[in-house]
Design a protein around this motif. Structure first.
Motif, PDB file in Angstrom:
ATOM      1  N   TYR A 155       1.571   1.127   8.765  1.00  0.00           N
ATOM      2  CA  TYR A 155       0.331   0.512   7.958  1.00  0.00           C
ATOM      3  C   TYR A 155       0.784  -0.970   8.296  1.00  0.00           C
ATOM      4  O   TYR A 155       2.002  -1.579   8.180  1.00  0.00           O
ATOM      5  CB  TYR A 155       0.517   0.706   6.541  1.00  0.00           C
ATOM      6  N   ASN A 156      -0.456  -1.794   8.374  1.00  0.00           N
ATOM      7  CA  ASN A 156      -0.290  -3.136   8.590  1.00  0.00           C
ATOM      8  C   ASN A 156       0.076  -3.896   7.243  1.00  0.00           C
ATOM      9  O   ASN A 156       0.827  -5.069   7.288  1.00  0.00           O
ATOM     10  CB  ASN A 156      -1.587  -3.736   9.190  1.00  0.00           C
ATOM     11  N   ASP A 157      -0.474  -3.522   6.417  1.00  0.00           N
ATOM     12  CA  ASP A 157      -0.150  -4.252   4.933  1.00  0.00           C
ATOM     13  C   ASP A 157       1.077  -3.913   4.173  1.00  0.00           C
ATOM     14  O   ASP A 157       1.817  -2.875   4.784  1.00  0.00           O
ATOM     15  CB  ASP A 157      -1.261  -3.779   4.103  1.00  0.00           C
ATOM     16  N   ASP A 158       1.356  -4.050   2.798  1.00  0.00           N
ATOM     17  CA  ASP A 158       2.629  -4.024   2.295  1.00  0.00           C
ATOM     18  C   ASP A 158       2.281  -2.443   1.491  1.00  0.00           C
ATOM     19  O   ASP A 158       1.856  -2.234   0.454  1.00  0.00           O
ATOM     20  CB  ASP A 158       2.827  -4.950   1.113  1.00  0.00           C
ATOM     21  N   PHE A 159       2.627  -1.592   2.412  1.00  0.00           N
ATOM     22  CA  PHE A 159       2.722  -0.278   1.855  1.00  0.00           C
ATOM     23  C   PHE A 159       4.118   0.480   1.464  1.00  0.00           C
ATOM     24  O   PHE A 159       4.964   0.277   2.191  1.00  0.00           O
ATOM     25  CB  PHE A 159       2.101   0.848   2.758  1.00  0.00           C
TER      26      PHE A 159
END
Length: 400
Positions: A160-164
């Motif tokens: 994932y590109n975001d903060d997952f």
């Protein structure tokens, strides 16, 4: 093996913080300030204070309002005298990014760059609930289940590109955990934005980066003295504080605007070569961060003890008194019966245990020592037990 290059873990802080103390003394202060110009633009001037908290930021906003400044036209963030954009050390492991012992460090430090999460049992479902009260947005994949015991883990995924963050396993009891943020700047801005709303300050614009004008008026200031930070670095082994201090020492030694690890490294070598008359060459030392978290750090026991001897001879530094004594800090519950005879720094990573410092033996001889144990698969307790046995043997005069 005294000449073998080994991983020092957090005992590296002995050497890096010693150089920091020589440069910054007890006088240096981190200042976080709010300035206001003639057009009611606010400039929040950041220093990278590693102890700066949301309560401190709230106090600054209240001070600024009390000074008569409300509803700013624009709010700028000034990081021109703080640090570069490098937020972790070379060789820091990717699976450390869910551990608040190794948070990212930044000009935008606030609340140790970590957030609190709550995992609570849901009486109406087999799936526990994950909640947090923080303006910084984190996404969760909750694969937890209520179970007969607490057996869970969490990790960030590169898919994932975001903060997952992905949670897996079973939960029996409610949990409170701390997780580091991946983007300290976004975390700071989110907290600032939330505080402004709570203080009834109407601001809907972006937060741009801009230097503070020379004629802007100081409205509020918060300071943190380095004297409060040294014990947290050396006795409690705080990595965020250590990395921040190291960058600051380079900035102050070289008189630059932005603190960088490379400048801290230059100041480090300058201290050991020109003040302690040692030669930390590539056969004795490889320095990739200040705190010993990097798996690329290497040092010899010989160089560590040589440095400790020279530091003790430097009476102006008084370095030994900055270290944890028995039953203090990370030495809690260790060396209780000889607590006044040992000053040391611990180090622990997976498969690595270390202990370096000074011991005053039973015959009143002050001895510098360095123990580094590597590449074991047993529990850390066995390595710590071996360290303790060696120290007590030195204390009794059985090891010369």
């Amino acid at each position: 093996t005294a000449q073998a290059l080994l991983h020092p873990a957090s005992t590296l802080k002995l050497l890096t913080i010693a150089g920091v103390i020589d440069i910054l003394k007890d006088n240096y202060e981190y200042k976080t300030q709010i300035f206001v110009d003639k057009d009611n633009n606010w400039y929040i001037k950041l220093s990278g204070d590693p102890l700066f908290s949301i309560d401190n930021l709230k106090s600054l906003i209240k001070q600024t309002k009390k000074s008569g400044f409300k509803n700013p036209n624009k709010i700028y963030l000034d990081v021109s005298k703080a640090f570069d954009d490098k937020t972790s050390g070379t060789g820091w492991m990717s699976d450390d990014n869910t551990n608040c012992f190794t948070p990212y460090f930044s000009s935008y430090n606030i609340d140790s760059n970590c957030i609190n999460l709550n995992i609570t049992i849901n009486q109406n479902s087999q799936k526990p609930q994950i909640t947090y009260n923080n303006a910084y947005k984190i996404n969760f994949i909750n694969n937890l289940k209520t179970g007969a015991n607490d057996n869970f883990n969490f990790y960030r995924s590169n898919l994932y590109n975001d903060d997952f963050i992905i949670f897996e396993g079973t939960i029996k009891n409610n949990q409170n955990i701390k997780i580091p943020v991946l983007n300290p700047k976004r975390n700071f801005i989110a907290k600032l934005d939330n505080l402004l709303k709570k203080e009834n300050i109407n601001y809907y614009d972006n937060y741009e980066i801009k230097d503070t004008p020379y004629n802007a008026k100081l409205a509020a200031c918060h300071t943190t003295s380095v004297s409060a930070l040294y014990p947290l670095a050396l006795k409690n082994s705080n990595n965020l504080i250590t990395e921040t201090l190291f960058k600051t020492s380079g900035k102050e030694r070289l008189k630059t605007n932005l603190g960088t690890f490379e400048d801290g490294k230059t100041a480090f070598y300058d201290f050991y070569i020109n003040k302690l008359n040692l030669n930390p060459n590539y056969r004795q030392l490889k320095l990739e961060d200040a705190s010993g978290v990097s798996r690329n750090d290497l040092i010899t026991a010989d160089f560590t003890t040589d440095a400790l001897i020279q530091l003790e001879k430097n009476s102006n530094l008084n370095f030994r008194n900055y270290l944890a004594k028995g039953n203090q800090g990370t030495l809690t519950n260790r060396f209780v019966d000889i607590r006044d005879n040992i000053w040391a720094k611990t180090g622990t990573l997976n498969g690595i245990s270390a202990l370096s410092g000074y011991i005053l033996d039973a015959n009143n001889n002050l001895i510098a020592f360095s123990i580094m144990i590597q590449n074991y698969t047993e529990d850390d307790k066995e390595a710590k037990k071996l360290e303790d046995e060696i120290i007590y043997s030195i204390y009794r005069g059985e090891i010369k």
